[in-house]
Design a protein around this motif. Sequence first.
Motif, mmCIF file in Angstrom:
data_model
loop_
_atom_site.group_PDB
_atom_site.id
_atom_site.type_symbol
_atom_site.label_atom_id
_atom_site.label_comp_id
_atom_site.label_asym_id
_atom_site.label_seq_id
_atom_site.Cartn_x
_atom_site.Cartn_y
_atom_site.Cartn_z
ATOM 1 N N MET A 1 0.840 -1.196 0.000
ATOM 2 C CA MET A 1 0.000 0.000 0.000
ATOM 3 C C MET A 1 0.875 1.246 0.000
ATOM 4 S SD MET A 1 -3.151 -0.958 -0.061
ATOM 5 C CE MET A 1 -4.008 0.523 0.487
ATOM 6 N N THR A 2 0.455 2.291 -0.740
ATOM 7 C CA THR A 2 1.166 3.561 -0.767
ATOM 8 C C THR A 2 0.234 4.676 -0.317
ATOM 9 O OG1 THR A 2 0.576 3.896 -3.090
ATOM 10 C CG2 THR A 2 2.699 2.834 -2.641
ATOM 11 N N ASP A 3 0.810 5.817 0.045
ATOM 12 C CA ASP A 3 0.006 6.942 0.514
ATOM 13 C C ASP A 3 -0.869 7.517 -0.593
ATOM 14 O OD1 ASP A 3 1.100 6.901 3.167
ATOM 15 O OD2 ASP A 3 2.932 7.790 2.345
ATOM 16 N N ILE A 4 -0.309 7.619 -1.790
ATOM 17 C CA ILE A 4 -1.052 8.151 -2.937
ATOM 18 C C ILE A 4 -0.662 7.363 -4.177
ATOM 19 C CG2 ILE A 4 -1.286 10.499 -2.020
ATOM 20 C CD1 ILE A 4 1.053 11.328 -3.808
ATOM 21 N N ASP A 5 -1.359 7.604 -5.270
ATOM 22 C CA ASP A 5 -1.004 6.950 -6.529
ATOM 23 C C ASP A 5 0.213 7.605 -7.172
ATOM 24 O OD1 ASP A 5 -3.087 5.105 -6.386
ATOM 25 O OD2 ASP A 5 -4.476 6.400 -7.463
ATOM 26 N N ILE A 6 0.134 8.937 -7.360
ATOM 27 C CA ILE A 6 1.166 9.634 -8.129
ATOM 28 C C ILE A 6 1.537 10.941 -7.441
ATOM 29 C CG2 ILE A 6 1.776 10.634 -10.379
ATOM 30 C CD1 ILE A 6 -0.758 8.849 -11.364
ATOM 31 N N ALA A 7 2.830 11.151 -7.277
ATOM 32 C CA ALA A 7 3.350 12.425 -6.763
ATOM 33 C C ALA A 7 3.981 13.188 -7.917
ATOM 34 C CB ALA A 7 4.392 12.186 -5.674
ATOM 35 N N VAL A 8 3.618 14.445 -8.065
ATOM 36 C CA VAL A 8 4.230 15.317 -9.064
ATOM 37 C C VAL A 8 5.055 16.354 -8.324
ATOM 38 C CG1 VAL A 8 3.835 16.978 -10.916
ATOM 39 C CG2 VAL A 8 2.382 14.951 -10.737
ATOM 40 N N VAL A 9 6.333 16.420 -8.626
ATOM 41 C CA VAL A 9 7.244 17.342 -7.950
ATOM 42 C C VAL A 9 7.468 18.545 -8.858
ATOM 43 C CG1 VAL A 9 9.488 17.627 -6.857
ATOM 44 C CG2 VAL A 9 8.333 15.402 -6.784
ATOM 45 N N GLY A 10 6.943 19.689 -8.452
ATOM 46 C CA GLY A 10 7.044 20.905 -9.246
ATOM 47 C C GLY A 10 5.697 21.326 -9.775
ATOM 48 N N ALA A 11 5.248 22.521 -9.367
ATOM 49 C CA ALA A 11 3.933 23.032 -9.781
ATOM 50 C C ALA A 11 4.057 24.101 -10.852
ATOM 51 C CB ALA A 11 3.160 23.563 -8.576
ATOM 52 N N GLY A 12 5.051 23.941 -11.738
ATOM 53 C CA GLY A 12 5.073 24.761 -12.947
ATOM 54 C C GLY A 12 4.035 24.228 -13.918
ATOM 55 N N ILE A 13 3.980 24.815 -15.103
ATOM 56 C CA ILE A 13 2.925 24.431 -16.035
ATOM 57 C C ILE A 13 3.093 22.992 -16.501
ATOM 58 C CG2 ILE A 13 4.016 25.203 -18.189
ATOM 59 C CD1 ILE A 13 0.333 25.725 -17.097
ATOM 60 N N HIS B 1 -6.877 8.909 -10.851
ATOM 61 C CA HIS B 1 -5.741 8.621 -9.980
ATOM 62 C C HIS B 1 -5.686 9.612 -8.822
ATOM 63 C CE1 HIS B 1 -4.115 5.650 -12.728
ATOM 64 N NE2 HIS B 1 -4.163 6.518 -13.721
ATOM 65 N N ARG B 2 -5.176 9.146 -7.685
ATOM 66 C CA ARG B 2 -4.935 10.030 -6.549
ATOM 67 C C ARG B 2 -3.589 10.733 -6.792
ATOM 68 N NH1 ARG B 2 -4.350 6.439 -1.688
ATOM 69 N NH2 ARG B 2 -3.453 5.074 -3.290
ATOM 70 N N VAL B 3 -3.660 11.988 -7.189
ATOM 71 C CA VAL B 3 -2.469 12.745 -7.574
ATOM 72 C C VAL B 3 -2.302 13.934 -6.629
ATOM 73 C CG1 VAL B 3 -1.298 13.972 -9.434
ATOM 74 C CG2 VAL B 3 -2.891 12.120 -9.978
ATOM 75 N N GLU B 4 -1.088 14.150 -6.150
ATOM 76 C CA GLU B 4 -0.779 15.333 -5.353
ATOM 77 C C GLU B 4 0.476 15.986 -5.903
ATOM 78 O OE1 GLU B 4 -0.944 14.808 -1.118
ATOM 79 O OE2 GLU B 4 -2.638 13.391 -1.238
ATOM 80 N N VAL B 5 0.490 17.328 -5.893
ATOM 81 C CA VAL B 5 1.584 18.110 -6.456
ATOM 82 C C VAL B 5 2.321 18.800 -5.311
ATOM 83 C CG1 VAL B 5 2.218 19.903 -8.110
ATOM 84 C CG2 VAL B 5 0.173 18.508 -8.511
ATOM 85 N N PHE B 6 3.657 18.783 -5.366
ATOM 86 C CA PHE B 6 4.477 19.359 -4.304
ATOM 87 C C PHE B 6 5.374 20.444 -4.895
ATOM 88 C CE2 PHE B 6 3.344 15.035 -3.273
ATOM 89 C CZ PHE B 6 2.815 15.176 -1.987
ATOM 90 N N GLU B 7 5.270 21.644 -4.338
ATOM 91 C CA GLU B 7 5.959 22.823 -4.856
ATOM 92 C C GLU B 7 6.747 23.496 -3.727
ATOM 93 O OE1 GLU B 7 7.646 25.776 -6.552
ATOM 94 O OE2 GLU B 7 6.499 24.388 -7.816
ATOM 95 N N GLU C 1 -6.320 25.351 -9.016
ATOM 96 C CA GLU C 1 -7.583 25.334 -8.281
ATOM 97 C C GLU C 1 -8.279 23.975 -8.365
ATOM 98 O OE1 GLU C 1 -9.757 28.463 -10.098
ATOM 99 O OE2 GLU C 1 -8.620 30.077 -9.110
ATOM 100 N N ARG C 2 -7.941 23.177 -9.367
ATOM 101 C CA ARG C 2 -8.600 21.891 -9.583
ATOM 102 C C ARG C 2 -7.791 20.715 -9.052
ATOM 103 N NH1 ARG C 2 -11.483 22.355 -15.515
ATOM 104 N NH2 ARG C 2 -12.108 24.548 -15.358
ATOM 105 N N LEU C 3 -6.614 20.981 -8.522
ATOM 106 C CA LEU C 3 -5.709 19.926 -8.092
ATOM 107 C C LEU C 3 -5.357 20.085 -6.607
ATOM 108 C CD1 LEU C 3 -3.296 20.145 -11.150
ATOM 109 C CD2 LEU C 3 -4.824 18.206 -10.669
ATOM 110 N N LYS C 4 -4.808 19.024 -6.047
ATOM 111 C CA LYS C 4 -4.305 19.086 -4.677
ATOM 112 C C LYS C 4 -2.838 19.478 -4.751
ATOM 113 C CE LYS C 4 -4.492 16.698 -0.249
ATOM 114 N NZ LYS C 4 -4.954 15.482 0.468
ATOM 115 N N VAL C 5 -2.562 20.758 -4.507
ATOM 116 C CA VAL C 5 -1.214 21.295 -4.628
ATOM 117 C C VAL C 5 -0.721 21.717 -3.251
ATOM 118 C CG1 VAL C 5 0.242 23.051 -5.693
ATOM 119 C CG2 VAL C 5 -1.710 22.113 -6.971
#
Length: 444
Positions: free
Chosen positions: A1-13, A27-33, A214-218
């Motif tokens: 088991m993992t905390d989320i499906d996909i981590a995106v590092v960097g909230a540029g375009i 997918h459970r996606v979270e963005v880290f900036e 506004e539509r994502l978990k950032v």
Amino acid sequence: MTDIDIAVVGAGIAGLTTAHRLAREGHRVEVFESEDTAGGRMRSARIDGYTIDRGAETISPYGYPATWEFIEELGLERRGELHRIEHPVGLWQDGRTHPWVGHPKSLLTGAGLSWRGRAQMVRMLVSGRGKGAVDPDRPEESAYGGMTLEQYGEKYGEELVNRCLGPVATAAFGWLPERSAASPMLAVMQGTRGIYRWQTYRDGQDTMARTLAERLKVHVSTPVQRIEREGRGVRLGFGDGTELTARAAVLALPAPQISALHPGMPEEERAFVEASTFTTMIRVGVMLDRPLEPRRSGRRPHLYAFVMAAGEDSLLSGGTAEHNKCPHRVPPGRGLVTLLVSPRRAAEVYDLPDEQVLDRVLDESERFIDGMREAYVGHQVTRWRHGLPEAPPEALALRGAFTRREAQPIEYAGDWLYMRPSSEAAIASSKPAADRVRSWLADD
């Protein structure tokens, strides 16, 4: 088991569009900036009624399919978020500006080109329909190979490079013609049909980034300090000592920042990532009490931007009259000029205090724009150590193998993957990044 499906590092375009593609599939996606605001190099500042972009952005009706896909999906055009740029770009040469650089009209007006130079431009445009065409998705496969922009000029027309392609590349891309490959630049010029019918975001270049965020978990102000593969998934370590696991991750960062963050990067990836160098970018936004622009004769059109011809010894590579580019970004009757420090001279001023950078830039700007100091009311200095991706021939030679490698739990997005410093390249990179992540998860 993992905390989320996909981590995106960097909230540029690049990171935001990648996250959006994956999130809309469920997918459970979270963005880290690491910064306190999403947008990366496409952020905008708003000061006393002035909107100051921290990067450079324009949107072509041609050659920008990824951008228009998102504009349509997000409804930006329908909401009136776009503005058509009415004025041309000028070439500064020998004490005056020559309008219509890169525009089809330059074939008639010259834009600083002699008849010989105009013939060179025609040959370049015609070559884009045959063997000389460059696929923007595969620039490494072009007939020009690893030829630099300078070498392209030596073979196909020095005047074209010195008075059109080179000045535009240096000002808009931060490129030095002797260091960057010609094929990515030619892909841009062929795809957009030159500087023609371009548009911009009405209320700042961060418009799309703000809408997506506004539509994502950032998570802003959340720097990732390391990322490593762990079995079939990944583990991320944060600046506060916490950790998070994910089934996959996408690093949407400038290439020079990736090696330290991802020390376990596979060797088949490392070569291309480390060869993908960036240039430094310094932009000085100067708020004015009146609209000013580069010096011109009364019969010549107003300019929205100017670039420096090769051989013009200047601290600047060019600039933008933002009030001519988009009047919505300044208070009525006011002006806003963005001045670009040349990549050849950026090291001279990068570490100076803002006031000293401003002082040197204003002194230099008086060569081209009368009355800058007198009209000055405020400023913002923007520095990006890793501002714009270059297109070194070494990286171009490695790109094909990099794109053909097998999918991994840690993938990449960013304009550097296409070797074109543009929002279109960054957004376009989100599709293969999402496709590769989807492929990895499907085999999990």
